[in-house]
Design a protein around this motif. Structure first.
Motif, PDB file in Angstrom:
ATOM      1  N   ALA A  58      50.377  25.680  33.740  1.00 24.56           N
ATOM      2  CA  ALA A  58      49.566  26.636  34.500  1.00 24.56           C
ATOM      3  C   ALA A  58      49.892  28.067  34.097  1.00 24.56           C
ATOM      4  CB  ALA A  58      49.781  26.435  35.997  1.00 24.56           C
ATOM      5  N   ALA A  59      51.167  28.371  33.933  1.00 23.65           N
ATOM      6  CA  ALA A  59      51.569  29.729  33.548  1.00 23.65           C
ATOM      7  C   ALA A  59      51.043  30.077  32.153  1.00 23.65           C
ATOM      8  CB  ALA A  59      53.090  29.861  33.599  1.00 23.65           C
ATOM      9  N   ASP A  62      48.489  28.603  30.539  1.00 19.65           N
ATOM     10  CA  ASP A  62      47.023  28.665  30.598  1.00 19.65           C
ATOM     11  C   ASP A  62      46.547  29.992  31.164  1.00 19.65           C
ATOM     12  OD1 ASP A  62      46.715  26.153  29.503  1.00 19.65           O
ATOM     13  OD2 ASP A  62      46.244  25.157  31.403  1.00 19.65           O
ATOM     14  N   ARG A  63      47.169  30.430  32.259  1.00 20.08           N
ATOM     15  CA  ARG A  63      46.749  31.694  32.879  1.00 20.08           C
ATOM     16  C   ARG A  63      47.044  32.867  31.956  1.00 20.08           C
ATOM     17  NH1 ARG A  63      45.016  33.841  37.876  1.00 20.08           N
ATOM     18  NH2 ARG A  63      44.163  31.739  37.991  1.00 20.08           N
ATOM     19  N   ALA A  98      44.481  32.864  29.176  1.00 19.00           N
ATOM     20  CA  ALA A  98      43.172  33.304  29.664  1.00 19.00           C
ATOM     21  C   ALA A  98      43.145  34.820  29.875  1.00 19.00           C
ATOM     22  CB  ALA A  98      42.818  32.577  30.963  1.00 19.00           C
ATOM     23  N   LYS A  99      44.240  35.356  30.435  1.00 21.85           N
ATOM     24  CA  LYS A  99      44.300  36.817  30.645  1.00 21.85           C
ATOM     25  C   LYS A  99      44.289  37.556  29.311  1.00 21.85           C
ATOM     26  CE  LYS A  99      44.969  38.658  34.352  1.00 21.85           C
ATOM     27  NZ  LYS A  99      43.933  39.351  35.124  1.00 21.85           N
ATOM     28  N   TRP A 112      36.134  36.207  30.668  1.00 18.17           N
ATOM     29  CA  TRP A 112      37.071  35.206  31.206  1.00 18.17           C
ATOM     30  C   TRP A 112      36.626  33.841  30.692  1.00 18.17           C
ATOM     31  CZ3 TRP A 112      41.668  35.526  33.301  1.00 18.17           C
ATOM     32  CH2 TRP A 112      42.209  34.396  33.928  1.00 18.17           C
TER      33      TRP A 112
END
Length: 90
Positions: free
Chosen positions: A70-71, A73-74, A77-78, A87
């Motif tokens: 999750a970290a 991926d986020r 994406a950012k 986005w």
């Protein structure tokens, strides 16, 4: 544009998944050494380990992988959004 962003981001997401697996595996090995100083993490097919110990290892491994993925991926994406203005997940 959103569909194009998803397509362009796909390779970034795939690489992120591989990196997440490597990082999570390394973190899990360190955490397991703290939990059980004597043994490597048990595998489900190793009969010498009890059910509780095997399930604890699997639960920790899954939680660590989910958090790291999750970290990453986020973060990916950012970074993609900063670079392209789009986005990738919407």
């Amino acid at each position: 544009m959103a569909n194009l962003a998803k397509i362009v981001y796909r390779p970034v997401g795939l690489v992120g998944g591989v990196v997440a697996g490597i990082v999570a595996g390394a973190i899990f090995k360190r955490v397991w050494k703290i939990v059980d100083r004597e043994h490597d993490a048990p595998d489900a097919l190793q009969a010498e380990y009890s059910w509780p110990k095997m399930l604890l290892a699997a639960t920790l491994q899954g939680a660590i992988f989910a958090a790291v993925k999750a970290a990453i991926d986020r973060g990916g994406a950012k970074g993609f959004e900063r670079a392209t203005g789009e986005w990738p997940g919407s």
